[in-house]
Enzyme design. Structure first.
Site, PDB file in Angstrom:
ATOM      1  N   CYS A 135     -16.916  -5.276  -3.524  1.00 50.82           N
ATOM      2  CA  CYS A 135     -16.951  -6.218  -4.662  1.00 50.82           C
ATOM      3  C   CYS A 135     -18.385  -6.407  -5.155  1.00 50.82           C
ATOM      4  O   CYS A 135     -18.631  -6.576  -6.345  1.00 50.82           O
ATOM      5  CB  CYS A 135     -16.396  -7.581  -4.272  1.00 50.82           C
ATOM      6  SG  CYS A 135     -14.835  -7.523  -3.402  1.00 50.82           S
ATOM      7  N   HIS A 162     -19.155  -4.437   1.354  1.00 46.84           N
ATOM      8  CA  HIS A 162     -18.404  -5.315   0.458  1.00 46.84           C
ATOM      9  C   HIS A 162     -18.420  -4.626  -0.909  1.00 46.84           C
ATOM     10  O   HIS A 162     -19.383  -4.745  -1.676  1.00 46.84           O
ATOM     11  CB  HIS A 162     -19.050  -6.694   0.361  1.00 46.84           C
ATOM     12  CG  HIS A 162     -18.955  -7.497   1.618  1.00 46.84           C
ATOM     13  ND1 HIS A 162     -17.764  -7.729   2.269  1.00 46.84           N
ATOM     14  CD2 HIS A 162     -19.916  -8.125   2.349  1.00 46.84           C
ATOM     15  CE1 HIS A 162     -17.981  -8.472   3.352  1.00 46.84           C
ATOM     16  NE2 HIS A 162     -19.282  -8.710   3.435  1.00 46.84           N
ATOM     17  N   ASP A 200     -11.625   7.871 -11.220  1.00 44.40           N
ATOM     18  CA  ASP A 200     -11.818   9.286 -10.911  1.00 44.40           C
ATOM     19  C   ASP A 200     -10.679  10.084 -11.532  1.00 44.40           C
ATOM     20  O   ASP A 200      -9.755  10.526 -10.858  1.00 44.40           O
ATOM     21  CB  ASP A 200     -11.859   9.480  -9.391  1.00 44.40           C
ATOM     22  CG  ASP A 200     -12.188  10.912  -9.012  1.00 44.40           C
ATOM     23  OD1 ASP A 200     -12.731  11.627  -9.880  1.00 44.40           O
ATOM     24  OD2 ASP A 200     -11.892  11.316  -7.879  1.00 44.40           O
ATOM     25  N   ARG A 203       0.817  -1.205   0.000  1.00 39.37           N
ATOM     26  CA  ARG A 203       0.000   0.000   0.000  1.00 39.37           C
ATOM     27  C   ARG A 203       0.861   1.269   0.000  1.00 39.37           C
ATOM     28  O   ARG A 203       0.511   2.260  -0.635  1.00 39.37           O
ATOM     29  CB  ARG A 203      -0.954  -0.028   1.209  1.00 39.37           C
ATOM     30  CG  ARG A 203      -2.030   1.040   1.168  1.00 39.37           C
ATOM     31  CD  ARG A 203      -2.969   0.884   2.341  1.00 39.37           C
ATOM     32  NE  ARG A 203      -3.822  -0.296   2.193  1.00 39.37           N
ATOM     33  CZ  ARG A 203      -4.980  -0.306   1.506  1.00 39.37           C
ATOM     34  NH1 ARG A 203      -5.384   0.792   0.914  1.00 39.37           N
ATOM     35  NH2 ARG A 203      -5.701  -1.404   1.427  1.00 39.37           N
ATOM     36  N   GLU A 216      -2.745  -7.924   3.689  1.00 38.09           N
ATOM     37  CA  GLU A 216      -4.189  -7.740   3.891  1.00 38.09           C
ATOM     38  C   GLU A 216      -4.928  -8.948   3.326  1.00 38.09           C
ATOM     39  O   GLU A 216      -4.563  -9.477   2.274  1.00 38.09           O
ATOM     40  CB  GLU A 216      -4.678  -6.462   3.219  1.00 38.09           C
ATOM     41  CG  GLU A 216      -4.041  -5.204   3.763  1.00 38.09           C
ATOM     42  CD  GLU A 216      -4.591  -3.950   3.092  1.00 38.09           C
ATOM     43  OE1 GLU A 216      -5.705  -4.030   2.521  1.00 38.09           O
ATOM     44  OE2 GLU A 216      -3.924  -2.914   3.136  1.00 38.09           O
ATOM     45  N   GLU A 227     -10.147  -0.242  -5.510  1.00 33.77           N
ATOM     46  CA  GLU A 227      -9.339   0.527  -4.573  1.00 33.77           C
ATOM     47  C   GLU A 227      -7.914   0.705  -5.112  1.00 33.77           C
ATOM     48  O   GLU A 227      -7.316   1.766  -4.951  1.00 33.77           O
ATOM     49  CB  GLU A 227      -9.301  -0.154  -3.212  1.00 33.77           C
ATOM     50  CG  GLU A 227      -8.614   0.712  -2.161  1.00 33.77           C
ATOM     51  CD  GLU A 227      -8.656   0.096  -0.776  1.00 33.77           C
ATOM     52  OE1 GLU A 227      -8.273   0.790   0.173  1.00 33.77           O
ATOM     53  OE2 GLU A 227      -9.044  -1.077  -0.648  1.00 33.77           O
TER      54      GLU A 227
END
Length: 833
Positions: free
Chosen positions: A801, A799, A588, A487, A520, A531
């Protein structure tokens, strides 16, 4: 079908089978006058007549000797009109008044009309109109420019203002044509022998007479079967280009969209028109574009009305596809002619194309070809023959005559089955019609479904190939494009991994993306990828990095020409955009439209500055419009200044020794063109080329460029800017004991609707992984709200997904709002909830 017309046609076939045409040398096997014809009794002839009607079999014109008999029968009352419609006598007039008229001129119509008005009987006019408009040879010779039109003697037929405007538009278009266009005789409107203005004046008078309207309808019904045969088997246009006159004359009828024509006449005419060779369709499109907006719009509306009328009059399903409806297909192909006329008649830029388009064709035989699947996975861009003939593409259009949206037919979009249509588009293009071959008629939602099928099939293809290679090489199969990233080092990790893949095995980029954050837990079923994209973009577009500049006024990013980052970083951004489209993710990103135009193969032009650099655009526009002394008042030279990464001024000569060359009234257009070329193309050439390279690594074999316009590509990548939460509420589903009538759900939606724009975006980000609506709006987003226990202090979870919100049943509306705001404000990361 119009029953009177159908009945009349069947009766003509019956008489042909029982009485013949009277010509002893007749060769029509379905005519009693043919020497090889086997006589039929009345019952057999009636059945055969119905069969011939269904297949639009050939009809003989009665022989001269036969005409006299028919005329006598008409006098004795044996051949009466059917419901006021045209009878056999209408098509074959008496040997009397005007029987020697073999084609029409404006003057001839004037005389016949005057004679009929004096007598108060229009039957002679009806017979002549029916006879000539149902005969290709006669109609081809009508309304020639070199014929006297008699307008001097008939005030009612004087050219109207619309005619004068049309003539002026055609003259202006011809004068503005390039030398190459002028050399192309096929596209020179002066080479068209029919006088369009005269035709329009004639129609203005004739269409006010009901009997003539009926004659025109029936004449087209008789005319079109022969036209289809002529075009399909006899190549009549190649031997006589004046055959196009028939289409020019018939299509000037402003009533073609009325119910009388929609049932039979117009569908048959469209089928005949769709049989025209590409050169003829291109010529027709070019002519329409010269006739102006009103004419092109009428053509567009005529074909659209036929398509809509046909779709709502029929029911379609998986067994009865709209792709098999001959009327809809033919009308869509005719609509394409109007579409290209709209492009040509508007503002187009056929220059400023990117010459560095990469050729993705390879000579090596692929595994798909070995497996016999090359059709499904074939490479290279599709070629639209009409587009190629005209030399103009959708991407070349700056402003069409008619907005692109007007060519979209929603009734077609509602019933077309894109899975079947995609197969026809990719595999059976030679034998089956696909609406993706006419993408202008489809909305972006429908086209995105076609793109989705293409992407999924490519993913499946790569998965199969991986399995085959793994079996051969004895390795563990890797069916996904796996990215394992940290990350806090997301750019470095993603860049290294994607760069290795693009060098070692670029086809792996066509696999389904699978992202894992180190340390993670979580299986990527879409949410982790979302993400990942978001975090990559946040870091890359950080102004501190300096890859892109941000304009506070437009709130858009542009490539930093002074960036110190290498091309690999920009290639990564392009890869991310391509992967987002390929994996159906919304990003975005905030680019001006010129970026998407450049991705589709165009270069930036002056008009693009209005979006990307509005202050500069306004300044240059004022320069072009300045009426004073440019050189003395403006004091500009061909040397410009801009700021580098550190804010220091940098000088650039637009021409050699530009500082010594003043900008004058005579060379200011050149100055503006060179300035624009530098800002939008040259100064960012290195960065944009790397960016585009990454984008094409994923999308080069996709139909993206063929199906979508730049603004639609932006919508695919960025989603819709409009957030309609009312639509989202209507489509949301509930689980675990909740329903739309639960009090907690009512409180929830009241809370959501009370949020400001920023809070709504945070909620959308929390629930779906992106703060943008998908193509088609939030109504297309299938969100689920599931019960997650009774009242508690725990925060809502999600969630991403599955676009699922897990909502505890809080005891009050206030607690719900407080918990929800805290969750959407501070949530970040997968598996941390």
């Amino acid at each position: 079908m119009n029953r009177a017309a159908a009945k009349h046609l069947i009766e003509r076939y019956f008489r042909q089978l029982t009485e013949g045409c009277g010509n002893g040398d007749c060769t029509n096997e379905f005519c009693a006058s043919c020497c090889d014809f086997q006589p039929l009794d009345n019952n057999s002839a009636a059945a055969k007549a119905l069969e011939l009607f269904k297949i639009n079999a050939k009809l003989c014109n009665p022989h001269p000797s036969k005409k006299e008999t028919d005329a006598a029968q008409s006098d004795s009352g044996e051949n009466t009109h059917l419901d006021g419609k045209m009878s056999n006598a209408d098509l074959c007039p008496f040997q009397g008044d005007f029987s020697d008229v073999h084609y029409l001129t404006e003057n001839t119509v004037c005389m016949i009309l005057s004679s009929c008005e004096e007598k108060g009987d229009y039957s002679a006019l009806v017979r002549i109109i029916g006879r000539i408009f149902s005969n290709t040879e006669a109609l081809m010779k009508c309304f020639r420019k070199d014929e006297p039109n008699g307008t001097e003697n008939h005030d009612s037929f004087k050219p109207t203002d619309a005619d004068k405007q049309t003539s002026e538009e055609m003259g202006a278009s011809s004068a503005a044509a390039s030398p190459d266009e002028g050399a192309n005789e096929m596209f020179d409107p002066c080479e068209v022998t029919v006088d369009i203005c005269a035709v329009r004046r004639v129609y203005d008078r004739l269409l006010n007479i009901d009997q003539v309207e009926a004659a025109l309808v029936n004449a087209i019904i008789f005319l079109t079967p022969n036209m289809e045969l002529d075009l399909e088997y006899l190549d009549v246009y190649e031997t006589n280009p004046d055959y196009l006159n028939i289409f020019l004359i018939v299509l000037e009828n402003s009533n073609l969209h009325s119910p009388e024509y929609l049932e039979v006449a117009l569908p048959q005419f469209c089928k005949a028109m769709s049989k025209l060779p590409v050169t003829a369709l291109a010529r027709l499109s070019k002519l329409w574009s010269m006739y102006g907006l009103q004419h092109t719009r009428r053509m567009m509306e005529t074909f659209q009305q036929l398509i809509t009328f046909t779709v709502i009059s029929n029911e379609y399903d998986s067994e009865n596809l709209i792709n098999d409806d001959e009327t809809v297909v033919a009308a869509t192909q005719c609509l394409k002619v109007a579409f290209y006329a709209s492009l040509q008649g508007g503002i187009v830029d056929v220059e400023h194309n990117d010459e560095d388009e990469e050729d993705t064709e390879v000579d090596e035989i692929t595994l798909h070809e070995l497996l016999g699947e090359e059709q499904l996975y074939k490479k290279g861009p599709r070629v639209d023959l009409l587009e190629k003939e005209l030399g103009v593409r959708s991407i070349d259009s700056i402003k069409p005559l008619i907005p692109f949206e007007d060519f979209i037919n929603e009734s077609v979009n509602e019933v077309v089955e894109m899975d079947k249509d995609f197969t026809f588009f990719k595999v059976n293009a030679e034998t089956k019609f696909s609406f993706q071959s006419c993408p202008f008629i489809l909305n972006v939602i429908t086209k995105s479904q076609g793109l989705y099928y293409d992407n999924r099939i490519r993913m499946y293809s790569e998965r199969r190939l991986t399995a085959l290679y793994s079996m051969v090489q004895g390795q563990q199969p890797n069916p996904y494009l796996k990215l394992k990233v940290r990350r806090d080092h997301i750019i470095d990790d993603a860049l290294v991994r994607l760069e290795m893949i693009s060098m070692e095995n670029p086809s792996d980029l066509k696999k389904q993306l699978f992202v894992e954050f180190e340390g993670e837990q979580g299986v990527d079923e879409g949410g982790v990828s979302k993400e990942f994209f978001q975090l990559v973009l946040e870091e890359i577009f950080n102004p501190d990095i300096g890859m892109f500049t941000y304009d506070d006024e437009t709130k858009l990013f542009w490539f930093n020409s002074s960036s110190l980052e290498n091309e690999a970083q920009y290639t990564l951004v392009g890869l991310v955009l391509g992967l987002a489209i390929y994996n159906n993710c919304i990003l975005d990103v905030h680019f001006p439209m010129v970026v998407y135009r450049k991705l589709m193969g165009k270069k930036g032009t002056f008009l693009d500055l209005s979006d990307s650099h509005p202050a500069l655009y306004q300044s240059l526009k004022e320069l072009l419009e300045f009426t004073g002394n440019v050189e003395e008042d403006m004091m500009l030279t061909f040397q410009i200044s801009h700021k580098d990464l550190f804010g220091s001024p940098v000088l650039y000569d637009l021409k050699e020794e530009g500082e010594q060359i003043p900008v004058t009234k005579e060379n200011r257009q050149e100055f503006v063109d060179l300035y624009t070329e530098y800002i939008l193309n040259k100064s960012v050439e290195r960065q944009f080329k790397a960016f585009k390279k990454g984008f094409l690594m994923v999308t080069n074999e996709s139909p993206l460029k063929y199906l979508f316009r730049p603004e639609e590509v932006e919508l695919l990548i960025c989603g819709s800017r409009k957030l309609d939460f009312e639509a989202l509420e209507k489509t949301t589903e509930y689980d675990g004991g909740y329903s739309k009538d639960s009090q907690i759900i009512k409180d929830f939606w009241e809370t959501i609707h009370s949020f400001g724009e920023e809070q709504k975006r945070l909620f959308l980000q929390f629930t779906t992984g992106t703060d943008r609506a998908p193509v088609g709006g939030l109504g297309k987003l299938k969100m689920i709200i599931a019960k997650n226990g009774s009242d508690t202090d725990r925060l809502p979870t999600s969630h991403t997904c599955f676009n699922a919100l897990l909502l505890p049943e809080y005891s009050s509306k206030e607690k719900l709002k407080e918990r929800l705001l805290k969750a959407i404000t501070y949530a970040k990361g997968f598996g941390m909830l």
